[in-house]
Design a protein around this motif. Structure first.
Motif, mmCIF file in Angstrom:
data_model
loop_
_atom_site.group_PDB
_atom_site.id
_atom_site.type_symbol
_atom_site.label_atom_id
_atom_site.label_comp_id
_atom_site.label_asym_id
_atom_site.label_seq_id
_atom_site.Cartn_x
_atom_site.Cartn_y
_atom_site.Cartn_z
ATOM 1 N N PRO A 315 -33.084 30.128 -2.114
ATOM 2 C CA PRO A 315 -32.388 31.220 -1.426
ATOM 3 C C PRO A 315 -31.936 32.323 -2.383
ATOM 4 C CG PRO A 315 -31.001 29.254 -1.524
ATOM 5 C CD PRO A 315 -32.358 28.851 -2.010
ATOM 6 N N ILE A 316 -31.934 33.550 -1.874
ATOM 7 C CA ILE A 316 -31.464 34.725 -2.609
ATOM 8 C C ILE A 316 -30.244 35.265 -1.865
ATOM 9 C CG2 ILE A 316 -32.076 36.980 -3.529
ATOM 10 C CD1 ILE A 316 -33.822 34.706 -4.615
ATOM 11 N N THR A 317 -29.158 35.497 -2.589
ATOM 12 C CA THR A 317 -27.907 35.913 -1.957
ATOM 13 C C THR A 317 -27.356 37.164 -2.617
ATOM 14 O OG1 THR A 317 -27.385 33.580 -1.517
ATOM 15 C CG2 THR A 317 -25.589 35.173 -1.295
ATOM 16 N N ARG A 318 -27.004 38.152 -1.789
ATOM 17 C CA ARG A 318 -26.312 39.334 -2.324
ATOM 18 C C ARG A 318 -24.846 38.994 -2.521
ATOM 19 N NH1 ARG A 318 -23.225 43.255 -0.198
ATOM 20 N NH2 ARG A 318 -23.638 42.568 1.946
ATOM 21 N N ILE A 319 -24.297 39.295 -3.696
ATOM 22 C CA ILE A 319 -22.910 38.927 -3.995
ATOM 23 C C ILE A 319 -22.033 40.117 -4.365
ATOM 24 C CG2 ILE A 319 -23.593 36.628 -4.764
ATOM 25 C CD1 ILE A 319 -23.090 37.644 -7.670
ATOM 26 N N GLY A 320 -22.602 41.331 -4.488
ATOM 27 C CA GLY A 320 -21.787 42.470 -4.881
ATOM 28 C C GLY A 320 -22.628 43.701 -5.130
ATOM 29 N N ARG A 321 -22.101 44.604 -5.937
ATOM 30 C CA ARG A 321 -22.812 45.852 -6.212
ATOM 31 C C ARG A 321 -22.464 46.363 -7.598
ATOM 32 N NH1 ARG A 321 -19.560 50.746 -3.292
ATOM 33 N NH2 ARG A 321 -17.438 49.919 -3.537
ATOM 34 N N ILE A 322 -23.288 47.280 -8.079
ATOM 35 C CA ILE A 322 -23.105 47.920 -9.378
ATOM 36 C C ILE A 322 -22.405 49.261 -9.171
ATOM 37 C CG2 ILE A 322 -24.268 48.818 -11.421
ATOM 38 C CD1 ILE A 322 -24.375 45.797 -11.187
ATOM 39 N N LEU A 323 -21.442 49.548 -10.032
ATOM 40 C CA LEU A 323 -20.642 50.766 -9.945
ATOM 41 C C LEU A 323 -20.743 51.561 -11.237
ATOM 42 C CD1 LEU A 323 -17.392 49.036 -8.575
ATOM 43 C CD2 LEU A 323 -19.204 50.108 -7.204
ATOM 44 N N LYS A 324 -20.257 52.782 -11.191
ATOM 45 C CA LYS A 324 -20.139 53.572 -12.415
ATOM 46 C C LYS A 324 -19.051 52.983 -13.301
ATOM 47 C CE LYS A 324 -21.684 58.166 -10.964
ATOM 48 N NZ LYS A 324 -21.292 59.603 -10.853
ATOM 49 N N ALA A 325 -19.296 53.007 -14.594
ATOM 50 C CA ALA A 325 -18.278 52.548 -15.538
ATOM 51 C C ALA A 325 -17.278 53.664 -15.793
ATOM 52 C CB ALA A 325 -18.926 52.136 -16.851
ATOM 53 N N HIS A 326 -15.994 53.308 -15.887
ATOM 54 C CA HIS A 326 -14.931 54.276 -16.181
ATOM 55 C C HIS A 326 -14.097 53.766 -17.346
ATOM 56 C CE1 HIS A 326 -15.638 56.768 -12.636
ATOM 57 N NE2 HIS A 326 -15.734 55.656 -11.928
ATOM 58 N N PRO A 327 -13.749 54.648 -18.268
ATOM 59 C CA PRO A 327 -12.909 54.235 -19.400
ATOM 60 C C PRO A 327 -11.596 53.627 -18.900
ATOM 61 C CG PRO A 327 -13.773 56.443 -19.749
ATOM 62 C CD PRO A 327 -14.100 56.091 -18.334
ATOM 63 N N ASN A 328 -11.155 52.593 -19.589
ATOM 64 C CA ASN A 328 -9.883 51.920 -19.294
ATOM 65 C C ASN A 328 -9.886 51.195 -17.952
ATOM 66 O OD1 ASN A 328 -8.788 52.985 -21.719
ATOM 67 N ND2 ASN A 328 -8.349 54.920 -20.645
ATOM 68 N N HIS A 329 -11.061 51.037 -17.338
ATOM 69 C CA HIS A 329 -11.194 50.241 -16.117
ATOM 70 C C HIS A 329 -11.976 48.970 -16.445
ATOM 71 C CE1 HIS A 329 -10.144 53.141 -12.671
ATOM 72 N NE2 HIS A 329 -9.651 53.634 -13.788
ATOM 73 N N PRO A 330 -11.679 47.855 -15.776
ATOM 74 C CA PRO A 330 -12.406 46.618 -16.061
ATOM 75 C C PRO A 330 -13.893 46.743 -15.728
ATOM 76 C CG PRO A 330 -11.061 46.367 -14.095
ATOM 77 C CD PRO A 330 -10.666 47.669 -14.716
ATOM 78 N N ALA A 331 -14.710 46.041 -16.494
ATOM 79 C CA ALA A 331 -16.154 46.091 -16.256
ATOM 80 C C ALA A 331 -16.522 45.398 -14.960
ATOM 81 C CB ALA A 331 -16.896 45.457 -17.420
ATOM 82 N N VAL A 332 -15.836 44.301 -14.648
ATOM 83 C CA VAL A 332 -16.147 43.531 -13.442
ATOM 84 C C VAL A 332 -14.865 43.322 -12.649
ATOM 85 C CG1 VAL A 332 -17.088 41.374 -12.510
ATOM 86 C CG2 VAL A 332 -18.037 42.345 -14.612
ATOM 87 N N THR A 333 -14.937 43.579 -11.356
ATOM 88 C CA THR A 333 -13.791 43.361 -10.483
ATOM 89 C C THR A 333 -14.166 42.410 -9.348
ATOM 90 O OG1 THR A 333 -14.362 45.364 -9.244
ATOM 91 C CG2 THR A 333 -12.676 45.564 -10.963
ATOM 92 N N LEU A 334 -13.152 41.766 -8.814
ATOM 93 C CA LEU A 334 -13.314 40.798 -7.733
ATOM 94 C C LEU A 334 -12.569 41.328 -6.515
ATOM 95 C CD1 LEU A 334 -14.553 37.892 -7.422
ATOM 96 C CD2 LEU A 334 -12.220 37.041 -7.771
ATOM 97 N N LEU A 335 -13.247 41.433 -5.383
ATOM 98 C CA LEU A 335 -12.604 41.886 -4.149
ATOM 99 C C LEU A 335 -11.704 40.783 -3.603
ATOM 100 C CD1 LEU A 335 -15.560 43.647 -2.288
ATOM 101 C CD2 LEU A 335 -13.649 44.737 -3.492
#
Length: 352
Positions: A315-335
């Motif tokens: 199985p293939i599962t979508r788990i999220g999306r790619i965003l623009k990187a911003h300074p002083n913001h975390p690379a990965v976030t959890l909803l």
């Protein structure tokens, strides 16, 4: 030169040359257009086909760090040694061409105490060569040495059509994030293996041969423990993803750590929806986010790409999306229900 004694001849029959002969007899492979010369000379000879390039990876497995003699049967250790490298090839969409193994063993594991077929080293090759056959990956060479602790260093060569390799550095904002299979099972099996090993040690005969005192696996625990004992590299899925994915890597150290690596190499950020994660039965959200040893593929694809629900039965599962990187913001976030929160890399990292 004086004639060898019977003890000397016996020692030779159980030494390095005997072990190499045993390996060579079991790893006999038909030559192919890519593999022109295998075990028997100082080097193997490989030749890519026109329009191909080679992907090369190496992976070191050390006793006490990547496997334990009181947890893992020899067949599992051999399987895992090869599976780790095959998973790297899968993540780049490569077709395996050849494997090379440098094997270090203490004397008591390298020398058969009875028949070769029941020795620790023969059972190690039972596991390695069974997976090699299933993935059509010939063992084309390597080395053996006496070492204080068991270790296996695997080198794998794979073939990819020129310019079609899947990379970590090509994820783009707006692309969607996917995984193959299920997550968390590899790490969730560790405390179970530890418990079984403790129970086994309490009732075992301490005179049993070193390396053969691993626990038997209860049938009801086989589906969970197989994720750790016999991980399945996603070769067929990686090859199919060449024309679908925009970036990819394999997950051996945990989703939180491996996704951070894609973000770092691609200069992007990512967002995960935990409600979408395909958590392995018996695992928890924490294991799915941070546990390693899953050897699934983590990949991105453009929103208009046709990503199938399954590839070769997985199985293939979508788990999220790619965003623009911003300074002083975390690379990965959890909803979460309270909004987004940083997801720090908490997977496996050597020397940390």
């Amino acid at each position: 030169m004086p004639p060898r004694s019977a003890d000397s001849a016996k020692k030779t029959s159980r030494g390095e040359l005997a072990l190499i002969r045993h390996i060579r007899s079991r790893a006999a492979n038909p030559l192919s257009a890519r593999l022109r010369l295998a075990i028997g000379d100082d080097c193997a000879l490989l030749r890519p086909r026109s329009g191909e390039e080679f992907a090369v990876t190496t992976d070191l497995c050390v006793c006490g760090r990547h496997f334990r003699l009181d947890w893992h049967p020899p067949e599992s250790i051999g399987h895992r040694a090869l599976a780790r490298g095959l998973s790297d090839l899968a993540s780049m969409g490569a077709l395996p061409v050849a494997a090379f193994l440098s094997l270090g063993l203490p004397r008591e594991l390298a020398n058969p105490q009875g028949r070769w077929s029941t020795s620790w080293v023969a059972r190690f090759f039972d596991g390695l060569l069974a997976l090699a056959a299933a993935c059509k990956t010939p063992l084309a060479g390597g080395d053996v040495s006496e070492t204080p602790v068991p270790l296996a260093d695997i080198v794998l060569v794979g073939a990819i059509p020129t310019g079609q390799a899947l990379l970590r550095s090509t994820a783009r904002p707006g692309h969607l994030l996917y995984v193959t299979g299920t997550l968390g099972g590899g790490a969730a099996s560790l405390p179970v293996l530890d418990r079984l090993a403790r129970q086994n040690m309490a009732r075992s005969d301490k005179s049993r041969s070193a390396g053969l005192n691993h626990p038997r696996i209860p049938r009801d625990l086989e589906p969970l423990l197989a994720r750790n004992l016999y991980p399945q590299p996603r070769i067929a899925q990686g090859i199919r993803l060449r024309n679908i994915a925009s970036a990819a890597m394999d997950m051996s150290d945990g989703l939180s750590s491996d996704l951070n690596r894609i973000c770092e190499e691609s200069h992007v950020a990512a967002e995960i929806d935990p409600s979408l994660l395909p958590i392995h039965p018996g695992a928890s959200l924490e294991y799915a986010l941070h546990g390693g040893d899953d050897y699934e593929l983590l990949f991105t694809a453009a929103p208009d790409s046709h990503v199938p629900k399954r590839i070769a039965g997985v199985p293939i599962t979508r788990i999220g999306r790619i965003l623009k990187a911003h300074p002083n913001h975390p690379a990965v976030t959890l909803l979460t229900s309270k909004g987004s929160k940083p997801l720090k890399p908490q997977g496996w990292e050597h020397f940390s």
